[in-house]
Design a protein around this motif. Structure first.
Motif, PDB file in Angstrom:
ATOM      1  N   TYR A 178      46.662   9.513 -35.061  1.00  0.00           N
ATOM      2  CA  TYR A 178      47.476   8.806 -34.074  1.00  0.00           C
ATOM      3  C   TYR A 178      48.060   7.493 -34.604  1.00  0.00           C
ATOM      4  N   GLY A 179      47.521   6.977 -35.681  1.00  0.00           N
ATOM      5  CA  GLY A 179      47.973   5.689 -36.179  1.00  0.00           C
ATOM      6  C   GLY A 179      47.244   4.546 -35.496  1.00  0.00           C
ATOM      7  N   PRO A 180      47.535   3.314 -35.886  1.00  0.00           N
ATOM      8  CA  PRO A 180      46.770   2.162 -35.399  1.00  0.00           C
ATOM      9  C   PRO A 180      47.061   1.800 -33.944  1.00  0.00           C
ATOM     10  N   SER A 181      48.240   2.113 -33.423  1.00  0.00           N
ATOM     11  CA  SER A 181      48.598   1.730 -32.045  1.00  0.00           C
ATOM     12  C   SER A 181      49.192   2.933 -31.321  1.00  0.00           C
ATOM     13  N   PRO A 182      48.360   3.898 -30.957  1.00  0.00           N
ATOM     14  CA  PRO A 182      48.882   5.104 -30.305  1.00  0.00           C
ATOM     15  C   PRO A 182      49.407   4.807 -28.902  1.00  0.00           C
ATOM     16  N   ASN A 183      50.525   5.455 -28.550  1.00  0.00           N
ATOM     17  CA  ASN A 183      51.110   5.314 -27.215  1.00  0.00           C
ATOM     18  C   ASN A 183      50.407   6.311 -26.296  1.00  0.00           C
ATOM     19  N   ILE A 184      49.330   5.833 -25.670  1.00  0.00           N
ATOM     20  CA  ILE A 184      48.430   6.705 -24.909  1.00  0.00           C
ATOM     21  C   ILE A 184      48.290   6.186 -23.483  1.00  0.00           C
ATOM     22  N   THR A 185      48.234   7.103 -22.492  1.00  0.00           N
ATOM     23  CA  THR A 185      47.815   6.759 -21.136  1.00  0.00           C
ATOM     24  C   THR A 185      46.622   7.636 -20.768  1.00  0.00           C
ATOM     25  N   THR A 223      40.684  15.329  -6.136  1.00  0.00           N
ATOM     26  CA  THR A 223      41.317  14.109  -5.655  1.00  0.00           C
ATOM     27  C   THR A 223      42.601  13.884  -6.458  1.00  0.00           C
ATOM     28  N   ALA A 224      43.409  12.937  -6.027  1.00  0.00           N
ATOM     29  CA  ALA A 224      44.642  12.636  -6.756  1.00  0.00           C
ATOM     30  C   ALA A 224      44.315  11.943  -8.075  1.00  0.00           C
ATOM     31  N   TRP A 225      45.193  12.105  -9.046  1.00  0.00           N
ATOM     32  CA  TRP A 225      45.036  11.406 -10.316  1.00  0.00           C
ATOM     33  C   TRP A 225      45.222   9.905 -10.098  1.00  0.00           C
ATOM     34  N   GLU A 226      44.363   9.110 -10.705  1.00  0.00           N
ATOM     35  CA  GLU A 226      44.512   7.657 -10.660  1.00  0.00           C
ATOM     36  C   GLU A 226      44.591   7.129 -12.093  1.00  0.00           C
ATOM     37  N   MET A 227      45.459   6.147 -12.301  1.00  0.00           N
ATOM     38  CA  MET A 227      45.669   5.611 -13.639  1.00  0.00           C
ATOM     39  C   MET A 227      44.463   4.788 -14.083  1.00  0.00           C
ATOM     40  N   VAL A 228      43.978   5.062 -15.285  1.00  0.00           N
ATOM     41  CA  VAL A 228      42.892   4.295 -15.890  1.00  0.00           C
ATOM     42  C   VAL A 228      43.457   3.160 -16.735  1.00  0.00           C
ATOM     43  N   GLY A 229      44.487   3.477 -17.528  1.00  0.00           N
ATOM     44  CA  GLY A 229      45.069   2.443 -18.363  1.00  0.00           C
ATOM     45  C   GLY A 229      46.115   3.012 -19.298  1.00  0.00           C
ATOM     46  N   SER A 230      46.916   2.114 -19.878  1.00  0.00           N
ATOM     47  CA  SER A 230      47.958   2.488 -20.816  1.00  0.00           C
ATOM     48  C   SER A 230      47.753   1.726 -22.118  1.00  0.00           C
ATOM     49  N   THR A 276      47.374  11.420 -22.113  1.00  0.00           N
ATOM     50  CA  THR A 276      48.748  11.806 -22.463  1.00  0.00           C
ATOM     51  C   THR A 276      49.224  10.971 -23.640  1.00  0.00           C
ATOM     52  N   HIS A 277      49.795  11.666 -24.641  1.00  0.00           N
ATOM     53  CA  HIS A 277      50.289  11.017 -25.851  1.00  0.00           C
ATOM     54  C   HIS A 277      51.814  11.121 -25.891  1.00  0.00           C
ATOM     55  N   TYR A 278      52.448   9.988 -26.154  1.00  0.00           N
ATOM     56  CA  TYR A 278      53.905   9.941 -26.308  1.00  0.00           C
ATOM     57  C   TYR A 278      54.203   9.539 -27.749  1.00  0.00           C
ATOM     58  N   PRO A 279      54.296  10.496 -28.676  1.00  0.00           N
ATOM     59  CA  PRO A 279      54.505  10.153 -30.087  1.00  0.00           C
ATOM     60  C   PRO A 279      55.881   9.526 -30.318  1.00  0.00           C
ATOM     61  N   ALA A 280      55.964   8.760 -31.395  1.00  0.00           N
ATOM     62  CA  ALA A 280      57.208   8.043 -31.706  1.00  0.00           C
ATOM     63  C   ALA A 280      58.371   8.999 -31.922  1.00  0.00           C
ATOM     64  N   GLY A 281      58.079  10.191 -32.392  1.00  0.00           N
ATOM     65  CA  GLY A 281      59.141  11.155 -32.655  1.00  0.00           C
ATOM     66  C   GLY A 281      59.630  11.894 -31.441  1.00  0.00           C
ATOM     67  N   GLY A 282      59.065  11.578 -30.266  1.00  0.00           N
ATOM     68  CA  GLY A 282      59.483  12.246 -29.039  1.00  0.00           C
ATOM     69  C   GLY A 282      58.473  13.281 -28.581  1.00  0.00           C
ATOM     70  N   GLY A 283      58.597  13.681 -27.336  1.00  0.00           N
ATOM     71  CA  GLY A 283      57.688  14.671 -26.775  1.00  0.00           C
ATOM     72  C   GLY A 283      56.593  14.029 -25.936  1.00  0.00           C
ATOM     73  N   THR A 284      55.928  14.849 -25.130  1.00  0.00           N
ATOM     74  CA  THR A 284      54.818  14.419 -24.284  1.00  0.00           C
ATOM     75  C   THR A 284      53.733  15.478 -24.354  1.00  0.00           C
ATOM     76  N   TYR A 285      52.508  15.077 -24.694  1.00  0.00           N
ATOM     77  CA  TYR A 285      51.412  16.023 -24.855  1.00  0.00           C
ATOM     78  C   TYR A 285      50.196  15.526 -24.085  1.00  0.00           C
TER      79      TYR A 285
END
Length: 336
Positions: A43-50, A63-70, A93-102
Motif C-alpha cells: 500500500y505504500g507509506p500513506s495509503p488512501n484508506i477508509t 445495522t447501518a454502516w458507520e464511519m470509523v475513520g479515513s 476501502t482502498h482508493y489507489p493513486a492509479g484509480g479504482g475503488t476496492y
C-alpha cells in the motif's frame, strides 16, 4: 496476504476478503485492534484508506454502516456487550493513486462470556460502556453518545443498562449521572443497586428507586445534558416517598448499578459513584478523613485528648489515654 486490488491474492476463492489482521472473536467488553495487512509494503507509506463498521443482529439483520475513520491503518475497539449483537463487521476501502475503488470485509464474532468492566469510586464512566440489553441502545447527539430506550418503542420489557463499581471502604455513597430529557414526560429511569450476592440495596423506601429528573438534587434543566444525582420520588403512595439524593450505605465489595426505563426517551450519558464525605461540624476534618463524631467540632483526628471528658477526643479508638494526675489514670478502648 490479501490486498485490496481486485485480485484473489491468497488463492482462497475470495477477492479482497479479510484485508485486515483482526482477532477471530472477542468476549463482551474485550478490547481488540484491526490493522491493515501491509506487511509486504504493497500500500505504500500513506495509503488512501477508509474504514467503516456495522453489527449483525441475532435475527440476521445488520445495522447501518458507520464511519470509523479515513486515512487510518488500524482500528482499536471494544466488543459490544449487547447479546443481540452477534458479530462486528469492518469494511475497508482502498482508493489507489492509479484509480479504482476496492473494498473488503473482516468479521469479528462475539464469543460467549465477558462482563461489564468494574470501575472505581470517583471514576467518570461513559454510559455506552455498560452491559446493554435491547431495546436499551446507544444514540448520538453532537459530541455526546448516550444510552436510552427510544420513544415509541412498543416492547421494552427486559431493557437495561448495567454497570459495576468496586467499593473499598464502608460508608455512604451517591450515584451521580449526566442525563437529558425534553420534559416531565420523558425524564425518569428505574435504578437499582445490587450487591455481590445479588441482593438489592435498600435505601429506606425499598430498593427500586424512581429516579425522576423533575425533583432531583441538584436541580436538572430540560433540553440539555446536565449532572444530577440518583434519587427517589413516588407521589402515588401516602405519605409521598421522597429522598433526593439517595445516600446508599455500602460495605466493601463489587456492586451492580442497573438502569431500566420508566419513561421512554430519557437519556443517560455518563455516571459516577462518589463517597459522601460531610464535615457537618465544620472542624475541617470530614467523616472520610476519620472524624469519628461529625456532630462535635471538638472531636477529630489530631485533637488533643482531653482528660476531663469521657469521649474519644482524638478519634484514635481510646478514651483518656495518657491521662494521669488530675485526670483519669485509666484509659479504655472504644468498642463499636
Amino acid at each position: 496476504p490479501e490486498y485490496l486490488d481486485g485480485v484473489d491474492n491468497d488463492n482462497k476463492n475470495g477477492v479482497d476478503d479479510n484485508p485486515l489482521i483482526c482477532p477471530d472473536s472477542l468476549q463482551s467488553y474485550q478490547s481488540g485492534t484491526c490493522t491493515l495487512n501491509n506487511r509486504m509494503g504493497w500500500y505504500g507509506p500513506s495509503p488512501n484508506i477508509t474504514m467503516e463498521r456495522r453489527w449483525t443482529l441475532a435475527g440476521g439483520a445488520n445495522t447501518a454502516w458507520e464511519m470509523v475513520g479515513s486515512g487510518i491503518t488500524s482500528f482499536p475497539f471494544d466488543m459490544s456487550g449487547d447479546p443481540a449483537y452477534q458479530n462486528m463487521q469492518v469494511r475497508t476501502t482502498h482508493y489507489p493513486a492509479g484509480g479504482g475503488t476496492y473494498s473488503g470485509i473482516n468479521t469479528i464474532n462475539r464469543a460467549p462470556g465477558g462482563s461489564a468492566p468494574v470501575f472505581a469510586v470517583g471514576q467518570e464512566v461513559e454510559a455506552e460502556s455498560g452491559a446493554l440489553v435491547r431495546p436499551m441502545v446507544t444514540g448520538v447527539s453532537g459530541l455526546d453518545t448516550y444510552v436510552h430506550v427510544p420513544a415509541g418503542t412498543t416492547n421494552f420489557t427486559g431493557a437495561s443498562a448495567e454497570y459495576r463499581v468496586q467499593i473499598q471502604a464502608t460508608g455512604d455513597y451517591l450515584i451521580s449521572t449526566r442525563v437529558y430529557a425534553t420534559s416531565a414526560s420523558d425524564d425518569s429511569f428505574i435504578v437499582r443497586l445490587i450487591d455481590a450476592n445479588g441482593v438489592p440495596v435498600d435505601f429506606g423506601y425499598g430498593s427500586t428507586a424512581h429516579f425522576r429528573f423533575e425533583v432531583c438534587s441538584p436541580p436538572y434543566s430540560y433540553g440539555s445534558f446536565g449532572w444530577t444525582r440518583v434519587g427517589h420520588y413516588n407521589p402515588y403512595v401516602s405519605p409521598v416517598q421522597s429522598v433526593n439524593p439517595i445516600y446508599y450505605h455500602l460495605v466493601p465489595g463489587t456492586y451492580t448499578i442497573q438502569f431500566t426505563p420508566r419513561e421512554l426517551g430519557s437519556r443517560l450519558d455518563k455516571l459516577r459513584v462518589d463517597r459522601y464525605c460531610p464535615d457537618s461540624d465544620g472542624d475541617g476534618v470530614s467523616v472520610c478523613a476519620g472524624d469519628c463524631n461529625d456532630n462535635n467540632a471538638a472531636i477529630y483526628p489530631g485533637h488533643a485528648e482531653v482528660c476531663s471528658t469521657s469521649v474519644d477526643d482524638d478519634c484514635d479508638g481510646y478514651i483518656n489515654e495518657g491521662c494521669g494526675g488530675g485526670g483519669s489514670p485509666i484509659f479504655r478502648k472504644v468498642v463499636e
